[in-house]
Design an enzyme around this catalytic site. Structure first.
Site, PDB file in Angstrom:
ATOM      1  N   GLY A 124     -34.760  28.259   4.519  1.00  0.00           N
ATOM      2  CA  GLY A 124     -33.480  28.538   5.174  1.00  0.00           C
ATOM      3  C   GLY A 124     -33.241  30.025   5.227  1.00  0.00           C
ATOM      4  O   GLY A 124     -33.973  30.819   4.630  1.00  0.00           O
ATOM      5  N   ASN A 150     -33.004  29.161  -6.644  1.00  0.00           N
ATOM      6  CA  ASN A 150     -33.423  27.767  -6.785  1.00  0.00           C
ATOM      7  C   ASN A 150     -34.564  27.699  -7.782  1.00  0.00           C
ATOM      8  O   ASN A 150     -35.540  28.435  -7.671  1.00  0.00           O
ATOM      9  CB  ASN A 150     -33.880  27.260  -5.392  1.00  0.00           C
ATOM     10  CG  ASN A 150     -34.285  25.805  -5.414  1.00  0.00           C
ATOM     11  OD1 ASN A 150     -34.246  25.161  -6.460  1.00  0.00           O
ATOM     12  ND2 ASN A 150     -34.675  25.296  -4.260  1.00  0.00           N
ATOM     13  N   SER A 152     -31.732  28.544   0.852  1.00  0.00           N
ATOM     14  CA  SER A 152     -32.530  28.206  -0.318  1.00  0.00           C
ATOM     15  C   SER A 152     -31.655  27.555  -1.399  1.00  0.00           C
ATOM     16  O   SER A 152     -30.593  28.087  -1.735  1.00  0.00           O
ATOM     17  CB  SER A 152     -33.172  29.477  -0.851  1.00  0.00           C
ATOM     18  OG  SER A 152     -33.906  29.167  -1.985  1.00  0.00           O
ATOM     19  N   SER A 160     -37.889  26.429  -5.751  1.00  0.00           N
ATOM     20  CA  SER A 160     -37.767  26.872  -4.357  1.00  0.00           C
ATOM     21  C   SER A 160     -39.105  26.760  -3.630  1.00  0.00           C
ATOM     22  O   SER A 160     -40.151  27.160  -4.144  1.00  0.00           O
ATOM     23  CB  SER A 160     -37.283  28.319  -4.351  1.00  0.00           C
ATOM     24  OG  SER A 160     -37.146  28.757  -3.037  1.00  0.00           O
ATOM     25  N   SER A 161     -39.044  26.175  -2.439  1.00  0.00           N
ATOM     26  CA  SER A 161     -40.278  26.042  -1.652  1.00  0.00           C
ATOM     27  C   SER A 161     -40.616  27.421  -1.113  1.00  0.00           C
ATOM     28  O   SER A 161     -39.819  28.007  -0.388  1.00  0.00           O
ATOM     29  CB  SER A 161     -40.068  25.102  -0.482  1.00  0.00           C
ATOM     30  OG  SER A 161     -39.359  23.969  -0.908  1.00  0.00           O
ATOM     31  N   GLU A 170     -32.274  33.561   4.482  1.00  0.00           N
ATOM     32  CA  GLU A 170     -32.331  34.104   3.132  1.00  0.00           C
ATOM     33  C   GLU A 170     -31.881  35.558   3.116  1.00  0.00           C
ATOM     34  O   GLU A 170     -32.383  36.365   3.905  1.00  0.00           O
ATOM     35  CB  GLU A 170     -33.778  33.989   2.629  1.00  0.00           C
ATOM     36  CG  GLU A 170     -33.913  33.995   1.155  1.00  0.00           C
ATOM     37  CD  GLU A 170     -35.316  33.550   0.729  1.00  0.00           C
ATOM     38  OE1 GLU A 170     -35.464  32.398   0.305  1.00  0.00           O
ATOM     39  OE2 GLU A 170     -36.252  34.345   0.830  1.00  0.00           O
TER      40      GLU A 170
HETATM   41  N1  LIG Z   1     -29.272  15.102  -3.367  1.00  0.00           N
HETATM   42  C1  LIG Z   1     -29.399  15.751  -4.496  1.00  0.00           C
HETATM   43  N2  LIG Z   1     -29.048  15.174  -5.656  1.00  0.00           N
HETATM   44  C2  LIG Z   1     -29.170  15.836  -6.824  1.00  0.00           C
HETATM   45  N3  LIG Z   1     -29.620  17.078  -6.921  1.00  0.00           N
HETATM   46  C3  LIG Z   1     -30.001  17.718  -5.815  1.00  0.00           C
HETATM   47  C4  LIG Z   1     -29.906  17.098  -4.534  1.00  0.00           C
HETATM   48  N4  LIG Z   1     -30.336  17.964  -3.626  1.00  0.00           N
HETATM   49  C5  LIG Z   1     -30.691  19.098  -4.293  1.00  0.00           C
HETATM   50  N5  LIG Z   1     -30.494  18.937  -5.599  1.00  0.00           N
HETATM   51  C6  LIG Z   1     -30.746  19.944  -6.657  1.00  0.00           C
HETATM   52  O1  LIG Z   1     -30.859  21.189  -6.038  1.00  0.00           O
HETATM   53  C7  LIG Z   1     -32.092  21.794  -6.295  1.00  0.00           C
HETATM   54  C8  LIG Z   1     -32.580  22.545  -5.091  1.00  0.00           C
HETATM   55  O2  LIG Z   1     -32.868  21.672  -4.084  1.00  0.00           O
HETATM   56  P1  LIG Z   1     -34.092  21.902  -3.118  1.00  0.00           P
HETATM   57  O3  LIG Z   1     -35.267  22.348  -3.855  1.00  0.00           O
HETATM   58  O4  LIG Z   1     -34.214  20.703  -2.305  1.00  0.00           O
HETATM   59  O5  LIG Z   1     -33.574  23.065  -2.236  1.00  0.00           O
HETATM   60  P2  LIG Z   1     -34.222  23.672  -0.934  1.00  0.00           P
HETATM   61  O6  LIG Z   1     -33.202  23.621   0.098  1.00  0.00           O
HETATM   62  O7  LIG Z   1     -35.489  22.995  -0.681  1.00  0.00           O
HETATM   63  O8  LIG Z   1     -34.468  25.150  -1.351  1.00  0.00           O
HETATM   64  P3  LIG Z   1     -35.636  26.131  -0.923  1.00  0.00           P
HETATM   65  O9  LIG Z   1     -35.347  26.596   0.423  1.00  0.00           O
HETATM   66  O10 LIG Z   1     -35.552  27.196  -1.919  1.00  0.00           O
HETATM   67  O11 LIG Z   1     -36.862  25.346  -1.047  1.00  0.00           O
HETATM   68  C9  LIG Z   1     -32.989  20.676  -6.684  1.00  0.00           C
HETATM   69  O12 LIG Z   1     -33.998  21.105  -7.569  1.00  0.00           O
HETATM   70  C10 LIG Z   1     -32.037  19.684  -7.367  1.00  0.00           C
HETATM   71  O13 LIG Z   1     -31.878  20.047  -8.693  1.00  0.00           O
HETATM   72 MG   LIG Z   2     -37.382  23.500  -0.728  1.00  0.00          MG
END
Ligand SMILES: Nc1ncnc2c1ncn2[C@@H]1O[C@H](COP(=O)(O)OP(=O)(O)OP(=O)(O)O)[C@@H](O)[C@H]1O
Ligand SMILES: [Mg+2]
Length: 1045
Positions: A406, A174, A124, A177-178, A408
């Protein structure tokens, strides 16, 4: 020859210049872990990641797997020009990027026409959702579009903020977070334009609706509505702006997040909803539901004397009822009672306080969860490929994007974490399946010698969770269904009984002393492939049951809110069958997902979170090492290095690359294996770069294949040229044949027509000749069918000829000889023509000429054929007078008085007796004539008394004027000789009107002398004119002979 910036020689051999350019460009660490010196060193691996991260190089490859480290800051690497850089460029030619994976997958889909998927994994906050959004953006911007597809691209992109508002929340790890798993298919047509999309959602974390851990929030949409909604909107929903006023929003004690602007996101969502096909009514219904959940959270219960629950807050309940369009009292009743259906009867039992609270929360979770599912369905409808555009969508390949939770590990892990980590295990298994194990198995079956790489096969953990009867899910279901007293504790006991010996399962009771210290009695521990996780069994049964009181379901299915009535079907209430347990449902949907993914060519994006503090530039090695381990990246690298990056069946390989070698192009007739060997030999593959298996060629490094692929791309124009040339040749030949055929058809038709026309003309000519000959034979007959043509022709020809030979003067008497059949007409024509000429002549002559002509006509009437010298006179003009006015004596003129002299001519008068000649002037007036001798009028002759005029028929000029015998005053007839006898007699005849009194005598003329005597003038022809007294006392006139020849 240069192709896309690389040296490629004309025979298709690629000069391996890449290595040097690659290292030159990749100054920081290595951009592909395959190039690491020590591929077994985890430290070197992490150091490489760290160094690159320090330079904002967040992407690194392991072969074709992309490792991405969350930068936690905006980088300037996602612009449109960047997208263009990666478009159509080979994977490893350019620095690693999520766009390179997107593009490579897209091209693989286009060239192989096979479904692809990109699996994004990581814990996450590691950047999975961001990565999936970048991939979608890349396709929306770079793929070709149809006009109507521009809207599809928009919808694909706009579906993200909507799903995130309803499915994402701030967690400790996060801020966005999804809280659901998402798998999205994007469908492409044969041009590579996105034409449809479909989303599958997995296990929304519904418990968040009613409870949040400290520092976490509910789903974004609640805060967005309160922060962004207008006053009017909030008023209609009976909401207040302060989130603190709502029980469902205060549990985490964190209603605001600095990195998230609820107000702005609200606007984005409200703008996106219409784009993805939501009507105003849909939006209103959704907002009513969201507000109703907030009111439901504020609906509180009190306890009666017998422990039965009742509602203490009427307003929130009334609001819920109003917003969900249900009856408030029925709802109130349903929240505080439960309905039990036995075989015989329905029993309504009052709920106690706890039961009522959990019924309320169950309702809130169910309403939210089902609304979310409806939302996804609605988005799917808007993304669906429109069948009317394409007859069959089956043929179109898809690219699937998997962005799922992912692995967790929280402080307190519950049912949700259990499911999430189970999902993680399944994906790891798939990864092993698709990459490690299948790879090793394949080498064995193909008889390729290679170094066996040890890897951890997590099948054992998957079985522990999902196995029938013995797995945790089965035991949980059993416990839920078992009659009698069941609880989370009894479930834990059951687990201990059944799985006590499993190496990956531990409980407080089973654990050794050290582990026991860190575990509570309500927990069980699973030794996941990625690490150990303690799960607290509290709530497992409830969450798995996911049940809602039947009477609450009944109330919902009678709702007038269309979304609610759609989500709660009446069949569900009447259906006696128990609904699927949550864990089983999740397991089944995961199995389906695995099936979907197994049919596709996978690409991997492995996301790594650099630190827990969401800080840019901070690289927490421990945290990263942990992730590198559980993502299996080292194993991945070892397999890649030890094994072969790519394999192709001999047939496929030869088929694709045979144009690169003259011996295999266009066709290889020998054994496939020999063909491949010839081809790679020609391409200059080194022995260590590849191996030939039993049915496949194995290529060690991706770059070898990429270079081959590039060489093929470079060769393509040449192949295309050859194909074009032969196609054009074929087309032109076909065209030539068509034209030639057409010419022959036209020619033969034309010749036929010409021949027929000639034959017809000949026939007509023969017929004509025949008619002509027949006509000629019958030409003397009357006009009849046999000769009509001939005669018509003769007439026609005659008339045409005549028209060209008509006489032009009256004097021209010539006339075209006419054939017998037109004789009559010819005569008529002659007359007509003559008359016409005369008329024309007459109309054209002057009055003096007319006068002349009148006189000449009269002369002709008198003398023509009567007098010999007449013809000579015809050509001479008659003069008006031969004695001019001034030649007449004045005295004579005075005597004549008013009688004007019309004509005067000198004459010779002969005495009647002695025939003595005497010169006289003969003057004619209108009523008389006078003979004048110089000044004296010798004789006056009244015309009225003139008896006649005689002349001879010879050429002499004698004129005898016969006077009346009874007139005594006259001395007999007058004998005159005039050189202009014709003129004189004509004038006299005209003036005296004596035309009928002129006698022309051939031999002699009798004349009367004085007093009754009579004399004779004789006329003879002689050589010259002579007038003298003849023998018998006659006057003898010798007239000269006229030479008529
Ligand atoms: N390539 C990137 N460039 C800039 N910031 C990023 C990038 N990837 C992620 N982030 C930052 O990290 C945060 C978390 O990313 P994201 O929501 O994609 O995570 P996730 O893996 O989907 O988590 P979860 O499993 O909780 O959904 C984003 O809100 C953003 O602020
Ligand atoms: Mg996500």
């Amino acid at each position: 020859m240069r192709y896309q910036g690389r040296e490629v020689d004309i025979e298709g051999r690629v000069r391996l210049v890449m290595e040097s350019t690659l290292t030159a460009r990749d100054r920081v660490g290595v951009q592909d872990f395959l190039l690491l010196e020590n591929h077994n060193s985890e430290a070197a691996f992490i150091e490489n990641l760290r160094r690159r991260f320090g330079e904002n190089l967040i992407y690194t490859y392991i072969g074709s797997v992309l490792v991405s480290v969350n930068p936690y800051k905006e980088l300037e690497i996602y612009s449109k020009p960047q997208m263009e850089r990666y478009k159509g460029v080979s994977f490893y030619e350019i620095s690693p990027h999520i766009y390179a994976v997107s593009d490579n997958t897209f091209r693989a889909m286009k060239t192989t026409w096979r479904d692809q998927c990109i699996l994004i994994s990581g814990e996450s906050g590691s950047g999975k959702t961001e990565a999936s959004k970048k991939i979608l953006l890349y396709y929306a911007v770079t793929c070709p579009t149809h006009d109507h597809m521009t809207t599809l691209g928009d919808r694909l992109l706009q579906s993200n903020p909507v799903l995130e508002a309803f499915g994402n929340a701030k967690t400790l790890r996060n801020d966005n977070s999804s809280r659901f798993g998402k798998y999205m298919d994007v469908q492409f047509d044969f041009k590579g334009a996105p034409v449809g999309g479909h989303i599958l959602n997995y296990l929304l974390e519904k418990s968040r609706v009613v409870h949040q851990n400290h520092g976490e929030r509910n789903f974004h949409i609640f805060y967005q509505l309160l922060d962004g909604g207008s006053n009017d909107l909030l008023q209609t929903l009976d909401l207040e702006r302060n989130p603190q006023n709502y029980q469902y929003l205060v549990k985490g004690s964190c209603s605001r997040v600095s990195s998230v602007s609820d107000k702005n996101n609200w606007k984005v969502v409200m703008n996106a909803l219409p784009v993805i096909g939501f009507t105003e009514e849909d939006i209103q219904n959704v907002l009513n539901i969201i507000a109703s959940i907030l009111h439901l959270g504020n609906t509180l219960f009190g306890e009666g004397e017998e422990g039965e629950a009742h509602i203490t807050t009427e307003t929130p309940l009334a609001n819920v009822a109003k917003l969900l369009c249900v009856d408030a009292s029925v709802l109130s009743n349903a929240l505080t009672h439960k309905k039990l259906i036995t075989k015989e009867e329905e029993v309504i039992i009052p709920l106690n306080f706890e039961q009522a609270m959990s019924a309320r929360d169950a309702l809130a979770k169910a309403v939210y969860g089902r609304t979310f599912t409806w939302l996804v369905e609605k988005i799917n409808q808007s993304l669906a490929l429109k069948d009317d555009m394409y007859h069959s969508n089956k043929a179109f390949p898809v690219i699937g994007l998997l962005d799922i939770y992912g692995f967790e590990v929280l402080e307190h892990n519950s049912f949700e974490q259990f499911c999430i980590n189970y999902c993680s295990e399944k994906l790891q298994q798939l990864f092993i399946e698709l990459t490690l194990r299948s790879e090793q198995e394949e080498y064995t079956t193909e008889g390729i010698a290679w170094e066996i790489v040890p890897y951890f096969d997590n099948k054992i953990i998957c079985d522990l969770i999902e196995e029938k009867h013995k797995g945790i899910i089965s035991i949980l279901n059993e416990e839920c269904l078992r009659p009698g007293e069941t609880s989370d504790a009894s479930f834990l006991e059951k687990l201990e009984d059944t799985l006590g010996n499993h190496p990956h399962f531990v409980t407080h009771k089973l654990a050794n002393g050290k582990t026991r210290k860190v575990m509570s009695r309500e927990e069980f521990r699973l030794l996941h492939y990625a690490g150990e996780v303690n799960y607290n069994v509290n709530g497992f049964l409830d969450k798995n049951n996911d049940s809602m009181n039947r009477n609450l379901k009944e109330v919902m299915c009678h709702s007038d809110n269309q979304i609610i009535s759609h989500c709660f079907s009446r069949e569900e209430v009447t259906d006696q069958k128990r609904p699927e347990m949550a864990a089983t449902h999740f397991k089944n949907s995961l199995l389906k997902l695995m099936e979907i993914l197994m049919t596709k060519e996978p690409s991997y994006v492995r996301c790594i979170k650099p630190n827990d503090a969401k800080q840019p530039g901070h690289f927490d090695e421990v945290l990263v090492r942990h992730q590198v381990r559980y993502l299996g990246l080292m194993e991945n690298l070892r397999v890649r290095r030890a094994g072969f990056a790519y394999r192709r069946s001999f047939e496929a390989f030869l088929q694709r690359y045979k144009p690169l070698c003259p011996e295999t192009w266009p066709n290889w007739d020998g054994r496939l294996e020999d063909g491949v060997a010839t081809l790679v030999n020609y391409l200059g593959y080194q022995p260590e770069e590849y191996k030939l298996g039993r049915s496949k060629i194995f290529i060690h490094l991706p770059k070898t294949l990429f270079l081959t692929e590039d060489a093929l791309q470079a060769k393509k124009p040449e192949i295309a040229l050859t194909l074009q040339t032969s196609w054009r040749g074929y087309r032109e030949r076909a065209k030539y044949k068509r034209i030639r055929h057409a010419i022959i058809v036209i020619q033969s038709a034309w010749r036929g027509m010409k021949g027929r026309r000639r034959a017809r003309r000949r026939r007509q000519a023969a017929e004509l000749i025949r008619r002509f000959i027949k006509g000629f034979i019958y030409r003397h007959e009357d006009y009849c069918p046999e000769n009509e043509y001939f005669l018509d022709h003769v007439r026609y020809s005659f008339l045409i000829k005549l028209s060209k030979h008509l006489p032009t003067s009256v004097l021209d008497k010539s006339w075209l000889a006419s054939p017998p059949s037109v004789t009559e007409a010819s005569e008529h024509l002659w007359k007509l023509h003559m008359r016409n000429m005369v008329m024309k002549y007459c109309n054209g002559i002057q009055p003096e000429w007319k006068n002349q002509m009148t006189q000449k006509v009269v002369a002709s009437e008198i003398f023509k054929d009567q007098k010999e010298n007449y013809p000579q006179s015809v050509g001479r003009l008659f003069l008006d007078t031969r004695i001019e006015h001034d030649q007449i004596n004045l005295k004579v003129l005075q005597t004549l008085g008013s009688d004007k002299v019309q004509y005067g001519v000198p004459v010779t008068k002969y005495d009647r007796r002695g025939f003595k000649p005497r010169s006289r002037q003969l003057l004619l007036s209108n009523t008389f004539a006078v003979l004048v001798e110089k000044t004296k009028i010798k004789q006056k002759i009244d015309y009225a008394s003139l008896g006649g005029i005689s002349v001879s028929s010879l050429s002499d000029g004698m004129v005898v004027l016969h006077m009346p015998t009874e007139d005594n005053k006259q001395k007999g007839d007058v004998l005159l000789h005039c050189n202009h006898v014709i003129e004189l007699v004509t004038k006299l005849a005209l003036i005296a009107r004596m035309l009928n009194y002129i006698n022309i005598k051939p031999g002699s003329i009798r004349y009367a002398g004085a007093r009754g005597t009579e004399g004779i003038v004789d006329f003879v022809r002689g050589s010259e004119l002579k007038v003298a007294k003849g023998k018998r006392g006659h006057l003898l006139v010798t007239a000269p002979r006229i030479n008529t020849t």
